[in-house]
Design an enzyme around this catalytic site. Structure first.
Site, PDB file in Angstrom:
ATOM      1  N   LYS A  36       0.826  -1.212   0.000  1.00 18.74           N
ATOM      2  CA  LYS A  36       0.000   0.000   0.000  1.00 18.74           C
ATOM      3  C   LYS A  36       0.868   1.274   0.000  1.00 18.74           C
ATOM      4  O   LYS A  36       2.056   1.239   0.311  1.00 18.74           O
ATOM      5  CB  LYS A  36      -0.967  -0.057   1.181  1.00 18.74           C
ATOM      6  CG  LYS A  36      -2.000  -1.201   1.064  1.00 18.74           C
ATOM      7  CD  LYS A  36      -3.075  -1.108   2.153  1.00 18.74           C
ATOM      8  CE  LYS A  36      -4.106  -2.223   1.995  1.00 18.74           C
ATOM      9  NZ  LYS A  36      -5.207  -2.088   2.989  1.00 18.74           N
ATOM     10  N   TYR A  76     -12.507  -2.059  -4.305  1.00 12.60           N
ATOM     11  CA  TYR A  76     -13.093  -2.256  -2.976  1.00 12.60           C
ATOM     12  C   TYR A  76     -14.620  -2.166  -2.992  1.00 12.60           C
ATOM     13  O   TYR A  76     -15.231  -1.818  -1.970  1.00 12.60           O
ATOM     14  CB  TYR A  76     -12.517  -1.237  -1.995  1.00 12.60           C
ATOM     15  CG  TYR A  76     -11.128  -1.577  -1.489  1.00 12.60           C
ATOM     16  CD1 TYR A  76     -10.900  -2.738  -0.739  1.00 12.60           C
ATOM     17  CD2 TYR A  76     -10.037  -0.743  -1.736  1.00 12.60           C
ATOM     18  CE1 TYR A  76      -9.632  -3.053  -0.254  1.00 12.60           C
ATOM     19  CE2 TYR A  76      -8.763  -1.060  -1.259  1.00 12.60           C
ATOM     20  CZ  TYR A  76      -8.576  -2.211  -0.515  1.00 12.60           C
ATOM     21  OH  TYR A  76      -7.320  -2.528  -0.032  1.00 12.60           O
ATOM     22  N   PHE A  84     -15.820   3.478   6.635  1.00  8.39           N
ATOM     23  CA  PHE A  84     -14.402   3.726   6.332  1.00  8.39           C
ATOM     24  C   PHE A  84     -14.100   3.785   4.832  1.00  8.39           C
ATOM     25  O   PHE A  84     -12.963   4.020   4.427  1.00  8.39           O
ATOM     26  CB  PHE A  84     -13.515   2.658   7.000  1.00  8.39           C
ATOM     27  CG  PHE A  84     -13.787   1.231   6.553  1.00  8.39           C
ATOM     28  CD1 PHE A  84     -13.247   0.728   5.387  1.00  8.39           C
ATOM     29  CD2 PHE A  84     -14.581   0.395   7.337  1.00  8.39           C
ATOM     30  CE1 PHE A  84     -13.481  -0.577   4.985  1.00  8.39           C
ATOM     31  CE2 PHE A  84     -14.832  -0.925   6.933  1.00  8.39           C
ATOM     32  CZ  PHE A  84     -14.274  -1.401   5.763  1.00  8.39           C
ATOM     33  N   ARG A 112      -2.574 -14.443   3.996  1.00  5.75           N
ATOM     34  CA  ARG A 112      -3.361 -13.789   5.050  1.00  5.75           C
ATOM     35  C   ARG A 112      -2.688 -13.994   6.414  1.00  5.75           C
ATOM     36  O   ARG A 112      -2.707 -13.104   7.258  1.00  5.75           O
ATOM     37  CB  ARG A 112      -4.787 -14.358   5.110  1.00  5.75           C
ATOM     38  CG  ARG A 112      -5.667 -14.045   3.913  1.00  5.75           C
ATOM     39  CD  ARG A 112      -6.155 -12.645   3.818  1.00  5.75           C
ATOM     40  NE  ARG A 112      -6.989 -12.213   4.903  1.00  5.75           N
ATOM     41  CZ  ARG A 112      -7.710 -11.086   4.871  1.00  5.75           C
ATOM     42  NH1 ARG A 112      -7.705 -10.317   3.780  1.00  5.75           N
ATOM     43  NH2 ARG A 112      -8.414 -10.719   5.906  1.00  5.75           N
ATOM     44  N   THR A 118      -6.328  -7.193  10.197  1.00  2.00           N
ATOM     45  CA  THR A 118      -6.493  -5.895   9.530  1.00  2.00           C
ATOM     46  C   THR A 118      -5.910  -4.742  10.358  1.00  2.00           C
ATOM     47  O   THR A 118      -5.214  -3.873   9.822  1.00  2.00           O
ATOM     48  CB  THR A 118      -7.998  -5.635   9.282  1.00  2.00           C
ATOM     49  OG1 THR A 118      -8.546  -6.768   8.596  1.00  2.00           O
ATOM     50  CG2 THR A 118      -8.209  -4.385   8.447  1.00  2.00           C
ATOM     51  N   ARG A 129       1.593  -6.704   9.022  1.00  2.00           N
ATOM     52  CA  ARG A 129       0.840  -5.537   9.492  1.00  2.00           C
ATOM     53  C   ARG A 129       1.310  -5.080  10.876  1.00  2.00           C
ATOM     54  O   ARG A 129       1.325  -3.884  11.161  1.00  2.00           O
ATOM     55  CB  ARG A 129      -0.662  -5.837   9.463  1.00  2.00           C
ATOM     56  CG  ARG A 129      -1.195  -5.728   8.030  1.00  2.00           C
ATOM     57  CD  ARG A 129      -2.570  -6.286   7.885  1.00  2.00           C
ATOM     58  NE  ARG A 129      -3.203  -5.869   6.637  1.00  2.00           N
ATOM     59  CZ  ARG A 129      -4.335  -6.385   6.186  1.00  2.00           C
ATOM     60  NH1 ARG A 129      -4.949  -7.335   6.866  1.00  2.00           N
ATOM     61  NH2 ARG A 129      -4.850  -5.957   5.056  1.00  2.00           N
ATOM     62  N   ASN A 139      -2.496   0.158   6.707  1.00  2.00           N
ATOM     63  CA  ASN A 139      -2.029  -1.109   7.265  1.00  2.00           C
ATOM     64  C   ASN A 139      -1.110  -1.901   6.324  1.00  2.00           C
ATOM     65  O   ASN A 139      -1.114  -3.128   6.315  1.00  2.00           O
ATOM     66  CB  ASN A 139      -3.230  -1.954   7.712  1.00  2.00           C
ATOM     67  CG  ASN A 139      -4.160  -2.282   6.558  1.00  2.00           C
ATOM     68  OD1 ASN A 139      -3.941  -1.865   5.432  1.00  2.00           O
ATOM     69  ND2 ASN A 139      -5.200  -3.056   6.826  1.00  2.00           N
ATOM     70  N   HIS A 142      -2.202  -5.596   1.353  1.00  2.00           N
ATOM     71  CA  HIS A 142      -3.498  -6.235   1.092  1.00  2.00           C
ATOM     72  C   HIS A 142      -3.302  -7.715   0.784  1.00  2.00           C
ATOM     73  O   HIS A 142      -2.279  -8.103   0.235  1.00  2.00           O
ATOM     74  CB  HIS A 142      -4.170  -5.572  -0.127  1.00  2.00           C
ATOM     75  CG  HIS A 142      -5.345  -6.343  -0.659  1.00  2.00           C
ATOM     76  ND1 HIS A 142      -6.611  -6.210  -0.128  1.00  2.00           N
ATOM     77  CD2 HIS A 142      -5.439  -7.289  -1.637  1.00  2.00           C
ATOM     78  CE1 HIS A 142      -7.442  -7.023  -0.774  1.00  2.00           C
ATOM     79  NE2 HIS A 142      -6.757  -7.689  -1.702  1.00  2.00           N
ATOM     80  N   GLU A 153      -9.312 -10.799  -8.148  1.00  2.00           N
ATOM     81  CA  GLU A 153      -8.456  -9.637  -7.883  1.00  2.00           C
ATOM     82  C   GLU A 153      -7.184  -9.667  -8.733  1.00  2.00           C
ATOM     83  O   GLU A 153      -6.723  -8.617  -9.192  1.00  2.00           O
ATOM     84  CB  GLU A 153      -8.109  -9.577  -6.392  1.00  2.00           C
ATOM     85  CG  GLU A 153      -9.329  -9.255  -5.530  1.00  2.00           C
ATOM     86  CD  GLU A 153      -9.027  -9.226  -4.033  1.00  2.00           C
ATOM     87  OE1 GLU A 153      -7.879  -9.502  -3.625  1.00  2.00           O
ATOM     88  OE2 GLU A 153      -9.956  -8.913  -3.260  1.00  2.00           O
TER      89      GLU A 153
HETATM   90  P1  IDP Z   1      -8.543  -6.845   4.940  1.00  2.00           P
HETATM   91  O1  IDP Z   1      -7.669  -5.893   4.158  1.00  2.00           O
HETATM   92  O2  IDP Z   1      -7.862  -7.360   6.167  1.00  2.00           O
HETATM   93  O3  IDP Z   1      -9.143  -7.932   4.091  1.00  2.00           O
HETATM   94  P2  IDP Z   1     -11.149  -5.572   4.844  1.00  2.00           P
HETATM   95  O4  IDP Z   1     -12.224  -5.709   5.883  1.00  2.00           O
HETATM   96  O5  IDP Z   1     -11.336  -6.255   3.537  1.00  2.00           O
HETATM   97  O6  IDP Z   1      -9.770  -5.985   5.522  1.00  2.00           O
HETATM   98  O7  IDP Z   1     -10.982  -3.999   4.606  1.00  2.00           O
HETATM   99  C1  IDP Z   1     -10.239  -3.500   3.491  1.00  2.00           C
HETATM  100  C2  IDP Z   1      -9.348  -2.390   3.984  1.00  2.00           C
HETATM  101  O8  IDP Z   1     -10.168  -1.322   4.501  1.00  2.00           O
HETATM  102  C3  IDP Z   1      -8.445  -2.755   5.173  1.00  2.00           C
HETATM  103  O9  IDP Z   1      -7.240  -3.398   4.779  1.00  2.00           O
HETATM  104  C4  IDP Z   1      -8.173  -1.403   5.774  1.00  2.00           C
HETATM  105  O10 IDP Z   1      -7.209  -0.667   5.007  1.00  2.00           O
HETATM  106  C5  IDP Z   1      -9.541  -0.723   5.626  1.00  2.00           C
HETATM  107  N1  IDP Z   1     -10.405  -0.965   6.816  1.00  2.00           N
HETATM  108  C6  IDP Z   1     -11.034  -2.099   7.151  1.00  2.00           C
HETATM  109  N2  IDP Z   1     -11.749  -1.998   8.280  1.00  2.00           N
HETATM  110  C7  IDP Z   1     -11.587  -0.734   8.683  1.00  2.00           C
HETATM  111  C8  IDP Z   1     -12.106   0.022   9.810  1.00  2.00           C
HETATM  112  O11 IDP Z   1     -12.829  -0.506  10.655  1.00  2.00           O
HETATM  113  N3  IDP Z   1     -11.703   1.308   9.894  1.00  2.00           N
HETATM  114  C9  IDP Z   1     -10.891   1.895   8.982  1.00  2.00           C
HETATM  115  N4  IDP Z   1     -10.390   1.235   7.900  1.00  2.00           N
HETATM  116  C10 IDP Z   1     -10.728  -0.064   7.755  1.00  2.00           C
HETATM  117 MG    MG Z   2     -10.467  -7.781   2.502  1.00  2.00          MG
END
Ligand code: IDP
Ligand code: MG
Length: 164
Positions: A36, A76, A84, A112, A118, A129, A139, A142, A153
C-alpha cells in the site's frame, strides 16, 4: 518404453485417486497482494518484497501503479457504503502502490497469515501488518480473502498472459 508407460499410468492413477505422495500436497493457488501507498511513501517496499520472497511466495507478476478513484472504488466495491470506505479510497489513491500476483501452495491462507489481522494493533507479533502497519486503514499491505477473490483480484490488475 514399457516401464515408462507403466510409471506414467501409475502417476496418473495417484493423481486421480489421491493416493500416494500427491495426497499430502496442497494445490498451488494465486492470490493478490498489494504493497500500500504508506510503504512506498516511507521507502520500505524493498523490505516488504524481501519478506514476501522469504516466505516462499513466487511473484508471478508485479507492477507499480497510482490508482484512480474509480479503480480504487471498483477494487473495494464490496466495502461501498461502509463508514471507512471514503477514507480507504483516499488512502489507496494518495500515492503509488505495488500490486503482485503471488503463487504458492495454499497461497490465499498463507498470505493472510503472514499479513496478520487488519488492525496492526491486533496483528500477531512478526506479521507484516504488526511490523509495517500504522493504523487500521494505513495497514501496509493487502491480501485476497478467498481463492475465488484471489482469482478475481489478480485479473483486476493482470491479463491472462501475465498470470500464465
Ligand atoms: P482486509 O484488508 O484485512 O481484508 P477488509 O475488511 O477487507 O480488511 O478492509 C479492506 C481495507 O479497509 C483494510 O485493509 C483497511 O485498510 C480498511 N479498513 C477495514 N476496516 C476498517 C475500519 O474498521 N476502519 C478503517 N479502515 C478499515
Ligand atoms: Mg479484505
Amino acid at each position: 518404453m514399457q516401464r515408462i508407460g507403466g510409471l506414467r499410468r501409475l502417476c496418473n492413477k495417484n493423481r486421480e485417486t489421491g493416493h500416494g505422495r500427491s495426497e499430502k500436497r496442497m494445490a498451488r493457488q494465486q492470490t493478490l497482494a498489494m504493497i500500500k501507498p504508506d510503504i512506498l511513501q516511507s521507502k520500505r517496499q524493498g523490505a516488504l518484497l524481501q519478506r514476501i520472497l522469504d516466505e516462499g511466495f513466487e511473484v508471478l507478476a508485479m507492477k507499480q501503479l497510482h490508482l484512480s478513484q474509480e479503480q480504487a472504488s471498483g477494487f473495494y466495491a464490496e466495502h461501498q457504503g461502509k463508514p471507512f470506505f471514503e477514507n480507504l479510497c483516499r488512502f489507496m489513491t494518495s500515492g503509488p502502490l505495488i500490486v503482485l500476483a503471488l503463487e504458492r501452495e495454499d497461497a490465499v491462507r498463507q498470505w493472510r497469515e503472514v499479513l496478520g489481522k487488519t488492525d496492526p494493533q491486533e496483528a500477531a507479533p512478526g506479521t507484516i501488518r504488526q511490523l509495517f502497519g500504522s493504523t487500521v486503514t494505513i495497514n501496509a499491505a493487502h491480501g485476497s480473502d478467498s481463492v475465488e477473490n484471489g482469482q478475481r483480484e489478480c485479473h483486476y490488475f493482470f491479463s491472462d498472459l501475465e498470470l500464465r
